[in-house]
Write a protein that holds these residues in place. Structure first.
Motif, PDB file in Angstrom:
ATOM      1  N   CYS A  21       0.814  -1.223   0.000  1.00 46.47           N
ATOM      2  CA  CYS A  21       0.000   0.000   0.000  1.00 46.47           C
ATOM      3  C   CYS A  21       0.845   1.270   0.000  1.00 46.47           C
ATOM      4  O   CYS A  21       0.487   2.260  -0.638  1.00 46.47           O
ATOM      5  CB  CYS A  21      -0.991  -0.003   1.158  1.00 46.47           C
ATOM      6  N   THR A  22       1.976   1.255   0.712  1.00 41.27           N
ATOM      7  CA  THR A  22       2.805   2.463   0.741  1.00 41.27           C
ATOM      8  C   THR A  22       3.458   2.729  -0.604  1.00 41.27           C
ATOM      9  O   THR A  22       3.536   3.878  -1.044  1.00 41.27           O
ATOM     10  CB  THR A  22       3.883   2.395   1.846  1.00 41.27           C
ATOM     11  N   VAL A  25       0.778   4.232  -2.852  1.00 44.22           N
ATOM     12  CA  VAL A  25       0.532   5.646  -2.539  1.00 44.22           C
ATOM     13  C   VAL A  25       1.672   6.512  -3.079  1.00 44.22           C
ATOM     14  O   VAL A  25       1.434   7.575  -3.646  1.00 44.22           O
ATOM     15  CB  VAL A  25       0.329   5.840  -1.018  1.00 44.22           C
ATOM     16  N   SER A  29       0.900   9.220  -5.980  1.00 46.20           N
ATOM     17  CA  SER A  29       1.209  10.604  -5.593  1.00 46.20           C
ATOM     18  C   SER A  29       2.194  11.234  -6.578  1.00 46.20           C
ATOM     19  O   SER A  29       2.048  12.398  -6.951  1.00 46.20           O
ATOM     20  CB  SER A  29       1.788  10.642  -4.177  1.00 46.20           C
ATOM     21  N   ALA A  72      -3.455  11.951   2.476  1.00 46.00           N
ATOM     22  CA  ALA A  72      -3.277  10.610   3.023  1.00 46.00           C
ATOM     23  C   ALA A  72      -4.479  10.193   3.860  1.00 46.00           C
ATOM     24  O   ALA A  72      -5.000  10.979   4.650  1.00 46.00           O
ATOM     25  CB  ALA A  72      -2.028  10.566   3.894  1.00 46.00           C
ATOM     26  N   GLY A  89      -3.931   4.971   2.153  1.00 46.94           N
ATOM     27  CA  GLY A  89      -4.494   5.213   0.833  1.00 46.94           C
ATOM     28  C   GLY A  89      -4.546   6.709   0.586  1.00 46.94           C
ATOM     29  O   GLY A  89      -4.016   7.503   1.372  1.00 46.94           O
ATOM     30  N   LEU A  90      -5.206   7.096  -0.505  1.00 48.14           N
ATOM     31  CA  LEU A  90      -5.313   8.500  -0.886  1.00 48.14           C
ATOM     32  C   LEU A  90      -6.764   8.956  -0.887  1.00 48.14           C
ATOM     33  O   LEU A  90      -7.648   8.238  -1.376  1.00 48.14           O
ATOM     34  CB  LEU A  90      -4.698   8.727  -2.272  1.00 48.14           C
ATOM     35  N   HIS A 101      -6.868   2.899  -2.571  1.00 47.74           N
ATOM     36  CA  HIS A 101      -5.839   2.178  -1.827  1.00 47.74           C
ATOM     37  C   HIS A 101      -5.532   0.845  -2.489  1.00 47.74           C
ATOM     38  O   HIS A 101      -6.251   0.389  -3.371  1.00 47.74           O
ATOM     39  CB  HIS A 101      -6.265   1.988  -0.365  1.00 47.74           C
TER      40      HIS A 101
END
Length: 131
Positions: A21-22, A25, A29, A72, A89-90, A101
């Motif tokens: 997930c990171t 993101v 982004s 975030a 997630g965003l 996410h």
């Protein structure tokens, strides 16, 4: 009907091929908002990442009451409170606010914030990125 920016990411694997997930993101982004992030990764293990999130949270984001697209969304996994297993997630500004996410079993997904409990997540907070 106007198409939402987040729809292009749904069910699309990240270009980096990483299923985290990171990393997702960071990728969205960068490509969607031109924002370069260096977030704690799950590749070091969930407990180590969670410790990094707690230690470094103020380095990359601040809580916000006025979220914008791409902010975030920090979540915890229901039932894992003791371990504080984080998920990120965003934020997607829509009539019903949503989160974009990464879900390990299906890829990128879009879910309404008020229905996160249906997929085993709890909203921890929404954070504006520090530029």
């Amino acid at each position: 009907m106007r198409r939402c920016w987040a729809e292009q990411w749904v069910l699309r694997p990240p270009r980096s091929g990483t299923r985290d997930c990171t990393c997702f993101v960071e990728e969205v982004s960068r490509l969607q908002f031109g924002r370069v992030l260096d977030l704690p990764s799950a590749t070091c293990g969930a407990r180590a990442r969670d410790a990094q999130v707690k230690k470094r949270a103020d380095d990359f984001a601040r809580p916000t009451d006025t979220p914008q697209d791409g902010d975030a969304v920090l979540m915890t996994i229901l039932g894992a409170r003791r371990l504080q297993s984080y998920h990120i997630g965003l934020y997607v500004a829509a009539e019903t606010p949503q989160v974009l996410h990464w879900m390990h079993n299906i890829g990128a997904a879009l879910h309404p914030l008020d229905q996160l409990d249906r997929i085993g997540l709890d909203l921890e907070g929404i954070y504006a990125w520090i530029s």
